[in-house]
Design a protein around this motif. Structure first.
Motif, PDB file in Angstrom:
ATOM      1  N   SER B  58       0.843  -1.126  -0.086  1.00  0.00           N
ATOM      2  CA  SER B  58       0.182   0.171   0.063  1.00  0.00           C
ATOM      3  C   SER B  58       0.651   1.413   0.026  1.00  0.00           C
ATOM      4  O   SER B  58       0.522   2.082  -0.800  1.00  0.00           O
ATOM      5  N   ALA B  59       1.707   1.250   0.698  1.00  0.00           N
ATOM      6  CA  ALA B  59       2.842   2.301   0.909  1.00  0.00           C
ATOM      7  C   ALA B  59       3.429   2.531  -0.458  1.00  0.00           C
ATOM      8  O   ALA B  59       3.611   3.676  -0.885  1.00  0.00           O
ATOM      9  N   ARG B  61       2.380   1.936  -3.308  1.00  0.00           N
ATOM     10  CA  ARG B  61       1.487   2.490  -4.143  1.00  0.00           C
ATOM     11  C   ARG B  61       1.280   4.100  -4.084  1.00  0.00           C
ATOM     12  O   ARG B  61       1.147   4.716  -4.936  1.00  0.00           O
ATOM     13  N   LEU B  62       1.140   4.403  -2.870  1.00  0.00           N
ATOM     14  CA  LEU B  62       1.076   5.695  -2.531  1.00  0.00           C
ATOM     15  C   LEU B  62       2.257   6.465  -3.020  1.00  0.00           C
ATOM     16  O   LEU B  62       2.229   7.497  -3.474  1.00  0.00           O
ATOM     17  N   SER B  63       3.417   6.021  -2.678  1.00  0.00           N
ATOM     18  CA  SER B  63       4.593   6.548  -3.095  1.00  0.00           C
ATOM     19  C   SER B  63       4.740   6.788  -4.450  1.00  0.00           C
ATOM     20  O   SER B  63       4.904   7.857  -5.129  1.00  0.00           O
ATOM     21  N   TYR B  65       1.982   6.923  -6.390  1.00  0.00           N
ATOM     22  CA  TYR B  65       0.976   7.832  -6.784  1.00  0.00           C
ATOM     23  C   TYR B  65       1.400   9.261  -6.651  1.00  0.00           C
ATOM     24  O   TYR B  65       1.345   9.986  -7.650  1.00  0.00           O
ATOM     25  N   TRP B  66       1.729   9.611  -5.413  1.00  0.00           N
ATOM     26  CA  TRP B  66       2.457  11.102  -5.005  1.00  0.00           C
ATOM     27  C   TRP B  66       3.655  11.325  -6.051  1.00  0.00           C
ATOM     28  O   TRP B  66       3.543  12.463  -6.743  1.00  0.00           O
ATOM     29  N   ARG B 170       4.830  17.643  -2.198  1.00  0.00           N
ATOM     30  CA  ARG B 170       4.622  16.106  -2.100  1.00  0.00           C
ATOM     31  C   ARG B 170       5.770  15.387  -1.770  1.00  0.00           C
ATOM     32  O   ARG B 170       5.754  14.258  -1.453  1.00  0.00           O
ATOM     33  N   ALA B 177       5.697   7.760   2.640  1.00  0.00           N
ATOM     34  CA  ALA B 177       5.342   6.456   1.930  1.00  0.00           C
ATOM     35  C   ALA B 177       6.691   5.535   1.776  1.00  0.00           C
ATOM     36  O   ALA B 177       6.478   4.211   2.099  1.00  0.00           O
ATOM     37  N   LEU B 267      -6.134   5.219  -2.228  1.00  0.00           N
ATOM     38  CA  LEU B 267      -4.964   6.204  -1.888  1.00  0.00           C
ATOM     39  C   LEU B 267      -4.753   6.117  -0.343  1.00  0.00           C
ATOM     40  O   LEU B 267      -3.584   6.157  -0.183  1.00  0.00           O
ATOM     41  N   THR B 268      -5.677   5.971   0.444  1.00  0.00           N
ATOM     42  CA  THR B 268      -5.298   6.126   1.936  1.00  0.00           C
ATOM     43  C   THR B 268      -5.297   4.640   2.477  1.00  0.00           C
ATOM     44  O   THR B 268      -4.808   4.664   3.726  1.00  0.00           O
TER      45      THR B 268
END
Ligand SMILES: Nc1ncnc2c1ncn2[C@@H]1O[C@H](COP(=O)(O)OP(=O)(O)O)[C@@H](O)[C@H]1O
Ligand SMILES: [Mg+2]
Lengths: 225, 307
Positions: B58-59, B61-63, B65-66, B170, B177, B267-268
């Motif tokens: 998940s982390a 993916r966030l990384s 994404y941002w 960001r 992340a 996202l979260t």
């Protein structure tokens, strides 16, 4: 077959067997005798490579025990049938599986194994006990299962450590008869026993050599038995 | 160590470890106690590592994404009276061109702007009448540029310019992340090594409980590899089943408690999507390989100690 050259052995501290030099000839029937605690079991263990001499050398099948690896010794055991003093089995397997175990361990199970097992069970007189588990067996039955397991690989040498220790006289005679039969088939037999009447009985059937352990030494006994 | 590797290789090559020898399967007595314990603890460990891995994924993916969304890009926004606009934009472009660390600067055309604003104002909005600011899209070089310096130079010559370097605010998020991703992976590794220790202990305990079995096998001519394989098979199989159960339970829990229809969850939220589920297969595979290596090492060490 088995050669001792100035071999000695000690568990802790003082020597139990000292400066042993002897030759176990092929095809001969040997008794190993001596009082309890004199070192009969220890001597036999050196004969099948379970113990290595502290000094001196032991040769088994012309191989120096000191030079052999664990797996070498394991391979050598396949040519030596051993009947342990307190014959141990895998208690969760029935007696047929126990007898067949040496074949399976050396990956020699083949279509003939079944018949071989049947013949062996008949020879030791346990055909009616095929499904029995080791803990259910009597002393005499245990010895006969151990004997069957010891010979299933057609070994050249049979080593039996006091097989008659826990059985009555009749069963002792029966076991001795089986061992003598094996010897007549050309097998080398090493039999430890402190039972002199058994030795006398054997001497009337085969030419047996008697190795007597006393005072840390092994001597070939004369006719004074 | 080399001996150990060669031994394992040898055992694998001669298929001793994998051949289905019915008798060998049975030489180790089925002991309920260690079997259940190994099964239970590998299930628990696998369960935990699913969550560590999920956190990590998940982390990551966030990384991504941002990081991806606005990687190395900033926007310069210029507001000016209509008659001044052209000179101001030209000036700004001139300044950007002479700033080191900026790869390219491009004026976003009216059509593009219209497209960007369409979701808010609809396709037919009379944007020209709104006198929109002009946007310049800046692509940074990998080295980045000095934001404060650029701000000062712009303030002097192009008073209506506002520099929006989104990448910069960001970046800490991406960093957080990434840290989370590393922690997740590290935890998974810790869990895995604890499992290795546990399997080793269980294998050693089982071998000392079965010392008589080992003695009998040795007496009748079993090689060390045969004895070792009997134990390795047992423990590898148990660990495989245990970790499979743990993984399945964890996956079930994840499915139940994360709602994929919720937009924000992507996202979260802690959760897996699409191909991420496939990555979970790694866990039982790793546990099985680990059990194989750990039991093999333990068995050989115990057997070496016997002679
Ligand atoms: N593993 C051992 N460690 C220490 N001492 C031992 C061990 N096995 C046997 N002994 C000792 O060695 C002596 C000889 O034992 P053993 O060879 O079994 O004699 P026997 O078979 O003639 O009765 C005994 O005093 C016994 O206590
Ligand atoms: Mg004895």
């Amino acid at each position: 077959m088995i050669k001792f050259d100035s071999a000695s052995y000690s568990y802790t501290g003082s020597e139990l067997l000292s400066d042993i030099t002897l030759d176990i000839a092929s095809g001969a029937f040997h008794f190993v005798t001596g009082p309890s605690g004199s070192g009969k079991t220890t001597f036999l263990k050196m004969c099948y490579g379970e113990l290595r001499p502290n000094t001196g050398a032991v040769q088994i099948f012309d191989q120096d025990l000191g030079q052999m690896t664990r797996d070498d010794i394991a391979s050598m055991r396949r040519k030596i049938g051993v009947i342990h003093q307190d014959c141990q089995f895998l208690d969760h397997l029935n007696i047929v599986d126990n007898i067949a175990l040496p074949l399976s361990v050396s990956q020699q199970i083949n279509p003939n194994s079944e018949t071989q097992l049947k013949e062996l069970l008949a020879w030791v007189g346990l055909t009616n006990r095929v499904n029995a588990m080791p803990p259910e067996l009597s002393g005499g039955e245990r010895q006969r299962v151990a004997l069957a397991r010891a010979v299933i690989m057609s070994p050249d040498i049979i080593i039996a450590d006091e097989p008659t220790g826990n059985v009555d006289w009749e069963m002792s005679q029966r076991l001795l008869k089986l061992l003598i039969e094996l010897n007549k088939m050309g097998k080398t037999v090493l039999l430890a026993s402190h039972d002199l009447s058994l030795i006398r009985l054997a001497k009337s059937h085969v030419q047996a050599r008697v190795l007597r352990i006393s005072d840390k030494r092994i001597r070939i006994a004369g006719a004074d038995l | 160590m080399m001996n150990y590797i060669f031994g394992l290789f040898d055992a694998l090559m001669t298929t001793r470890l994998w051949s289905r020898d019915a008798q060998r399967d049975r030489v180790v007595p089925p002991t309920g106690y260690t079997a259940t314990l190994t099964l239970f603890s590998s299930a628990v460990m696998a369960f935990l590592s699913v969550f560590a891995l999920t956190l990590s994924i998940s982390a990551a993916r966030l990384s991504v994404y941002w990081g991806d969304a606005l990687a190395n890009s900033s926007t310069l926004q210029i507001s000016a009276r209509a008659d001044q606009m052209e000179t101001q934009v030209a000036l700004a472009l001139q300044i950007l061109k002479t700033t080191s660390g900026i790869e390219a600067a491009r004026v976003i055309s009216y059509e593009e702007q219209q497209k960007l604003l369409e979701p808010w104002f609809g396709p037919a909005a009379p944007l020209q009448r709104l006198s929109l600011p002009t946007l310049i899209d800046i692509t940074e070089a990998a080295s980045g540029y000095n934001v404060e310096n650029l701000r000062l130079r712009l303030a002097a010559d192009v008073p209506g310019a506002i520099l929006d370097d989104h990448a910069r605010w960001r970046r800490p998020l991406v960093q957080a992340a990434n840290t989370l991703w590393a922690i997740g992976l590290f935890c998974a590794l810790l869990i895995l090594s604890a499992s290795g220790a546990m399997i080793t202990l269980a294998a050693r305990a089982s071998m000392s409980a079965n010392s008589q079995v080992i003695a009998v096998l040795r007496m009748i001519g079993a090689h060390d590899s045969y004895v070792a394989a009997a134990f390795v098979q047992r423990f590898t199989f148990r660990t495989f089943i245990g970790s499979l159960i743990g993984c399945a339970l964890a996956a079930l829990l994840l499915i139940t408690f994360t709602d994929p229809t919720q937009q924000a969850a992507i996202l979260t939220g802690l959760g897996l999507e699409g191909r991420d589920w496939l990555r979970l297969i790694v866990i039982p595979v790793l546990f099985t390989v680990l059990a194989l290596l750990a039991t093999y090492a333990a068995a050989h060490r115990v057997l070496k100690g016997l002679s």
